[in-house]
Design a protein around this motif. Structure first.
Motif, PDB file in Angstrom:
ATOM      1  N   ILE A  84       0.502  -0.932  -0.346  1.00  0.00           N
ATOM      2  CA  ILE A  84       0.436   0.098  -0.061  1.00  0.00           C
ATOM      3  C   ILE A  84       0.486   1.155   0.051  1.00  0.00           C
ATOM      4  N   PRO A  85       0.586   2.539  -0.677  1.00  0.00           N
ATOM      5  CA  PRO A  85       1.958   3.464  -1.060  1.00  0.00           C
ATOM      6  C   PRO A  85       1.626   3.866   0.224  1.00  0.00           C
ATOM      7  N   ILE A  86       2.763   4.409   0.828  1.00  0.00           N
ATOM      8  CA  ILE A  86       2.844   5.351   2.184  1.00  0.00           C
ATOM      9  C   ILE A  86       2.692   6.983   1.947  1.00  0.00           C
ATOM     10  N   GLU A  87       1.518   7.624   2.578  1.00  0.00           N
ATOM     11  CA  GLU A  87       1.244   8.662   2.387  1.00  0.00           C
ATOM     12  C   GLU A  87       1.623   9.800   3.973  1.00  0.00           C
ATOM     13  N   PHE A  88       3.056  10.801   3.616  1.00  0.00           N
ATOM     14  CA  PHE A  88       3.496  11.384   4.868  1.00  0.00           C
ATOM     15  C   PHE A  88       2.974  12.839   5.203  1.00  0.00           C
ATOM     16  N   PRO A  89       2.013  12.709   5.856  1.00  0.00           N
ATOM     17  CA  PRO A  89       1.577  13.980   6.440  1.00  0.00           C
ATOM     18  C   PRO A  89       2.785  15.333   6.906  1.00  0.00           C
ATOM     19  N   GLN A  90       2.292  16.090   6.898  1.00  0.00           N
ATOM     20  CA  GLN A  90       2.430  17.995   6.779  1.00  0.00           C
ATOM     21  C   GLN A  90       2.975  17.766   8.351  1.00  0.00           C
ATOM     22  N   SER A  91       2.662  17.437   8.954  1.00  0.00           N
ATOM     23  CA  SER A  91       3.012  17.764  10.855  1.00  0.00           C
ATOM     24  C   SER A  91       3.936  16.496  10.457  1.00  0.00           C
ATOM     25  N   LEU A  92       4.702  15.693   9.933  1.00  0.00           N
ATOM     26  CA  LEU A  92       5.714  15.055   9.449  1.00  0.00           C
ATOM     27  C   LEU A  92       7.219  15.708   9.098  1.00  0.00           C
ATOM     28  N   ALA A 118      -4.621  13.706  11.920  1.00  0.00           N
ATOM     29  CA  ALA A 118      -4.081  15.046  12.308  1.00  0.00           C
ATOM     30  C   ALA A 118      -4.410  15.302  13.047  1.00  0.00           C
ATOM     31  N   SER A 119      -5.565  15.544  13.024  1.00  0.00           N
ATOM     32  CA  SER A 119      -6.330  16.936  14.176  1.00  0.00           C
ATOM     33  C   SER A 119      -5.725  16.487  15.230  1.00  0.00           C
ATOM     34  N   THR A 120      -6.131  15.163  15.876  1.00  0.00           N
ATOM     35  CA  THR A 120      -6.067  15.246  17.991  1.00  0.00           C
ATOM     36  C   THR A 120      -4.906  14.749  18.024  1.00  0.00           C
ATOM     37  N   TYR A 137       3.462  25.256  15.276  1.00  0.00           N
ATOM     38  CA  TYR A 137       3.064  23.515  15.905  1.00  0.00           C
ATOM     39  C   TYR A 137       3.451  22.101  14.685  1.00  0.00           C
ATOM     40  N   ILE A 138       4.288  21.336  16.055  1.00  0.00           N
ATOM     41  CA  ILE A 138       5.328  20.309  15.834  1.00  0.00           C
ATOM     42  C   ILE A 138       4.504  19.226  16.310  1.00  0.00           C
ATOM     43  N   LEU A 139       4.933  17.814  16.028  1.00  0.00           N
ATOM     44  CA  LEU A 139       4.307  16.282  16.529  1.00  0.00           C
ATOM     45  C   LEU A 139       4.960  16.507  18.484  1.00  0.00           C
ATOM     46  N   ASN A 140       4.416  16.494  19.021  1.00  0.00           N
ATOM     47  CA  ASN A 140       5.051  16.347  20.153  1.00  0.00           C
ATOM     48  C   ASN A 140       5.975  14.890  20.646  1.00  0.00           C
ATOM     49  N   ILE A 141       7.039  14.966  19.912  1.00  0.00           N
ATOM     50  CA  ILE A 141       7.303  13.329  19.959  1.00  0.00           C
ATOM     51  C   ILE A 141       7.477  12.613  21.409  1.00  0.00           C
ATOM     52  N   GLU A 142       8.210  13.362  22.595  1.00  0.00           N
ATOM     53  CA  GLU A 142       8.035  13.098  23.948  1.00  0.00           C
ATOM     54  C   GLU A 142       6.563  11.915  24.372  1.00  0.00           C
ATOM     55  N   LYS A 143       5.055  12.783  24.058  1.00  0.00           N
ATOM     56  CA  LYS A 143       4.156  11.917  24.471  1.00  0.00           C
ATOM     57  C   LYS A 143       3.566  10.891  23.341  1.00  0.00           C
ATOM     58  N   TRP A 167      13.009   5.740   4.499  1.00  0.00           N
ATOM     59  CA  TRP A 167      13.825   6.333   3.168  1.00  0.00           C
ATOM     60  C   TRP A 167      13.194   6.928   2.388  1.00  0.00           C
ATOM     61  N   SER A 168      11.957   6.526   1.928  1.00  0.00           N
ATOM     62  CA  SER A 168      11.008   7.352   1.509  1.00  0.00           C
ATOM     63  C   SER A 168      10.789   8.550   1.586  1.00  0.00           C
ATOM     64  N   PHE A 169      10.560   8.483   3.015  1.00  0.00           N
ATOM     65  CA  PHE A 169      10.346  10.367   3.061  1.00  0.00           C
ATOM     66  C   PHE A 169      11.424  11.367   3.666  1.00  0.00           C
TER      67      PHE A 169
END
Length: 259
Positions: A84-92, A118-120, A137-143, A167-169
């Protein structure tokens, strides 16, 4: 005077060389290159100063030919490929600019969660980038690491899946795509570990080394050096062997005491 490279003319020897595994061919070619360098240096010294260096180097040896199929394996990582093709969200992308996204985040199931939720998902506000007044705003990596997993928590098979996706990312972040310097580093880096002879068996030994090289590349922009990787791997394997021998000794001692 130029020298004609030595070739493998015996049919029997040629067939034996063809039967070698790719890792063995690469190892032998590496040795041949080192010997050829020494021969060339000796020839150069002879040309520059025949008195001090009366003997030129011997004929250079030809490298063992690598089949096109094996060459393709070297060029393209033999990673686990999701159907299945991988989709990378903008948050990444936003997060990776500020902090390194841990490898477990790139497991396919976690990438889907990043897209679907993504929204939650928990976020934090980053410091402003140079020349800007507001952060983003970026992802809270710790949580999220509590849910997705932290570095060094993956199994070897999970590492392969996540590495392929990372690697694809990184290719998608490189303006030149897979041919760019940024993407090329990740390809060479992951390929080094993915093609190890005892990759699965020694995973616990090299996974820390893999992470350290990845961190060093991000913080110091180090270029890929196969020599540095080989040296580090040798030390890692030796340390792993000593720890295992010590643990076996402790276990056998405890067994003897219990009798």
């Amino acid at each position: 005077q130029s020298r004609i490279p030595r070739t493998h003319t015996s049919p029997a020897i040629i067939q034996l060389l063809k039967n070698l595994s790719l890792p063995n061919i690469l190892q032998k070619n590496k040795g041949i290159e080192a010997e050829n360098d020494a021969r060339s240096a000796k020839t150069l010294n002879n040309a520059l100063d025949p008195v001090a260096h009366p003997q030129p180097g011997s004929e250079v040896a030809s490298l063992i030919t690598i089949d096109p199929e094996d060459l393709a394996r070297l060029r393209v990582p033999s990673f686990f490929a999701s159907p299945i093709p991988i989709e990378f969200p903008q948050s990444l992308y936003d997060t990776e600019i500020c902090v390194a996204v841990p490898l477990p985040f790139f497991l396919t199931r976690n990438l889907r969660s990043l897209v679907d939720e993504a929204s939650t998902l928990p976020t934090v506000k980053s410091n402003p980038a140079p020349g800007e007044t507001k952060g983003t705003y970026i992802l809270n990596i710790e949580k999220l690491s509590t849910r997705f997993g932290k570095e060094l928590t993956l199994t070897c098979s999970q590492w392969s899946e996540a590495a392929a996706n990372m690697w694809s990312f990184q290719i998608s972040r490189d303006k030149l795509g897979s041919e760019g310097e940024h993407a090329s580093w990740f390809e060479k880096h992951f390929n080094f570990f993915n093609m190890l002879n005892k990759r699965d068996e020694l995973y616990d030994a090299w996974k820390v080394m893999e992470l350290e090289f990845r961190q060093d590349h991000r913080s110091r922009h180090l270029k890929f050096s196969a020599t540095d990787y080989d040296k580090a791997l040798g030390l890692t394997e030796e340390s792993h062997k000593l720890r295992k021998e010590f643990q076996d000794f402790v276990n056998s001692s405890q067994t003897g005491i219990g009798r």
